[in-house]
Scaffold this active site. Structure first.
Site, short mmCIF file in Angstrom:
data_model
loop_
_atom_site.label_atom_id
_atom_site.label_comp_id
_atom_site.label_asym_id
_atom_site.label_seq_id
_atom_site.Cartn_x
_atom_site.Cartn_y
_atom_site.Cartn_z
CD1 TRP A 127 -9.26 11.33 6.58
CD2 TRP A 127 -8.61 13.36 7.28
NE1 TRP A 127 -8.85 12.06 5.47
CE2 TRP A 127 -8.45 13.30 5.87
CE3 TRP A 127 -8.25 14.53 7.94
CZ2 TRP A 127 -7.98 14.36 5.13
CZ3 TRP A 127 -7.76 15.60 7.19
CH2 TRP A 127 -7.64 15.51 5.80
CE LYS B 143 -10.17 14.20 1.16
NZ LYS B 143 -10.05 15.49 1.85
CG ASP C 180 -16.55 17.87 3.08
OD1 ASP C 180 -16.99 16.79 3.50
OD2 ASP C 180 -15.33 18.07 2.88
CG HIS D 99 -17.48 11.36 9.06
ND1 HIS D 99 -16.23 11.94 9.19
CD2 HIS D 99 -17.93 11.14 10.33
CE1 HIS D 99 -15.94 12.04 10.47
NE2 HIS D 99 -16.94 11.56 11.18
CG ASP E 258 -16.34 11.58 4.43
OD1 ASP E 258 -16.88 11.94 3.36
OD2 ASP E 258 -16.14 12.35 5.38
CD GLU F 122 -12.95 10.36 7.69
OE1 GLU F 122 -13.53 11.06 6.84
OE2 GLU F 122 -12.73 10.75 8.85
CG HIS G 200 -13.22 10.81 2.37
ND1 HIS G 200 -12.63 10.72 3.61
CD2 HIS G 200 -13.51 12.13 2.20
CE1 HIS G 200 -12.57 11.92 4.16
NE2 HIS G 200 -13.11 12.78 3.33
CG ASP H 188 -16.84 15.75 7.66
OD1 ASP H 188 -16.81 16.98 7.80
OD2 ASP H 188 -15.83 15.06 7.42
CG ASP I 24 -14.09 15.08 0.44
OD1 ASP I 24 -15.25 15.07 0.86
OD2 ASP I 24 -13.09 15.07 1.18
#
Length: 418
Positions: free
Chosen positions: A184, A227, A295, A285, A258, A225, A261, A325, A293
């Site tokens: 990433w 985003k 997390d 993820h 993810d 990955e 993302h 993640d 995003d």
């Protein structure tokens, strides 16, 4: 009533629909979640010249007890793993190398810098996954790495990624299970670019060079990955979903999705079945975006249940590599691992306890009334009793009892850290 009594009652209710609870538990035992190490130290890592966190990533909060060295981080992971049912993997970033106080830049990292992690993984019956770290470094200060216009900068990161794939290969050979090495990058622009194509051409050429390096795919599995945007790359990200989906399909690499993302109206659960039609395997993820995003720690919400359902109903437990993640420094970090990982496993158990064949049949027959009614009713079936039984059977605390263990560990260990 005891955990077993509750389980036996729940079992009868599920078996009425042809659901084998024992089969569900046996399948769940074999699921390995890749637990990210960076929740434990706020993505600081252990580099000698430790840099301030950058690359559009931010960790908020200052809860006491952060791990500040490898021994503390591994101790915290061991505590979390003792509260999580099953046998899992640990996901490392390159910044968690151990270089004995010597400065080793990222393009010079070798397997020997991760020997302690491998030995620890062997002792604890764990697999390891890996990620090159293309942020928090002077050569990523302007937000560009593999797509950088400066060939020297690009080459630095290309070499880092090649070294990372070889470290992943080392993990796989030593531990007897494949390592997923995921790339990433933060590359993008804060404002509207005048040229979107050229940076993507450079990224493609960089990836081609990285993957041309000879690494045994028996031991190392490559993933890329995407985003949607990041802090400092709000207007344009070079590695978009379309870019990486195309690259992965054309070059036989895994596309890693993810959950944070994508646009807030997009959900990864809706992408899984489409991606699996064209890929033998898929990587995830799992995080929890709150408006962006961000997390957050994974909770047992609608999207997590849908992810579990899509994996199970499509017979994809062996096809989807599930990683986590998230990073939250506002709560106990060991508790964050425990909450998030237990919830991920819960979502799979919830999915394993539904009569998917019958529900699919209702849809094919156009009986949408029965389909909706049953899908709603199963939301309140006693899956919690099966979860408690599974935890007890796997030798980890039942219900919220794990929180008592966290509090003891915080008092005995975390509270004494500076």
């Amino acid at each position: 009533m005891s955990v077993n009594d509750n389980f036996q009652q729940a079992k009868q209710q599920y078996e009425k629909w042809g659901v084998s609870v024992e089969n569900a538990i046996e399948k769940l035992k074999n699921v390995s979640i890749s637990i990210h190490c960076w929740q434990g130290d706020d993505i600081a890592g252990f580099e000698v010249n430790q840099q301030e966190l950058s690359g559009g990533i931010d960790v908020t909060g200052n809860y006491p007890g952060k791990a500040v060295n490898p021994e503390q981080l591994r101790s915290d992971l061991e505590k979390a793993l003792s509260l999580i049912p099953g046998t899992h993997k640990i996901n490392l970033h390159a910044i968690y190398a151990e270089t004995d106080g010597e400065f080793v830049d990222r393009n010079e990292l070798e397997p020997k810098h991760f020997t302690n992690w491998v030995n620890w993984a062997k002792e604890n019956n764990l697999g390891l996954d890996f990620n090159p770290t293309l942020f928090s470094h002077p050569k990523a200060a302007d937000g560009l790495t593999l797509a950088h216009p400066d060939e020297e900068v690009r080459d630095f990161w290309i070499q880092h990624c090649i070294k990372s794939r070889r470290i992943g290969e080392y993990f796989g050979k030593e531990l007897g299970q494949s390592c997923l090495t995921n790339i990433w990058i933060p590359d993008g622009y804060k404002d509207i670019p005048s040229d979107r194509l050229t940076p993507r051409k450079r990224l493609k050429e960089s990836l081609d060079e990285i993957f041309a390096a000879d690494v045994d795919e028996t031991y190392n599995i490559d993933a890329v990955e995407s985003k949607l945007f990041g802090i400092g790359s709000e207007a344009y990200v070079v590695g978009s979903h379309e870019f990486y989906m195309g690259y992965a399909l054309k070059n036989n690499k895994l596309c890693l999705l993810d959950t944070g993302h994508y646009h807030p109206t997009e959900v990864v659960s809706n992408k899984i079945s489409a991606m699996l039609l064209f890929s033998d395997k898929l990587a995830l993820h799992v995080s929890r975006p709150v408006r962006w995003d961000s997390d957050h720690v994974v909770i047992f919400d609608d999207e997590l249940r849908e992810i579990g359902l899509e994996i199970v109903r499509n017979n994809a437990i062996d096809k989807v590599m599930i990683g986590l993640d998230f990073f939250d420094a506002s709560i106990n970090r060991v508790a964050a691992w425990t909450i998030g990982t237990r919830n991920m496993i819960k979502s799979l158990l919830y999915a394993l306890l539904l009569p998917h064949d019958y529900l699919k049949q209702l849809q094919e027959e156009g009986n949408f009334t029965d389909r909706l009614a049953l899908m709603e009713e199963f939301k309140t079936y006693p899956f919690g009793a099966v979860w408690d039984y599974y935890c007890e059977k796997m030798g980890v605390p039942v219900k919220e009892q794990w929180l008592d263990e966290i509090k003891k560990y915080e008092k005995a260990v975390l509270s004494h850290r500076e």
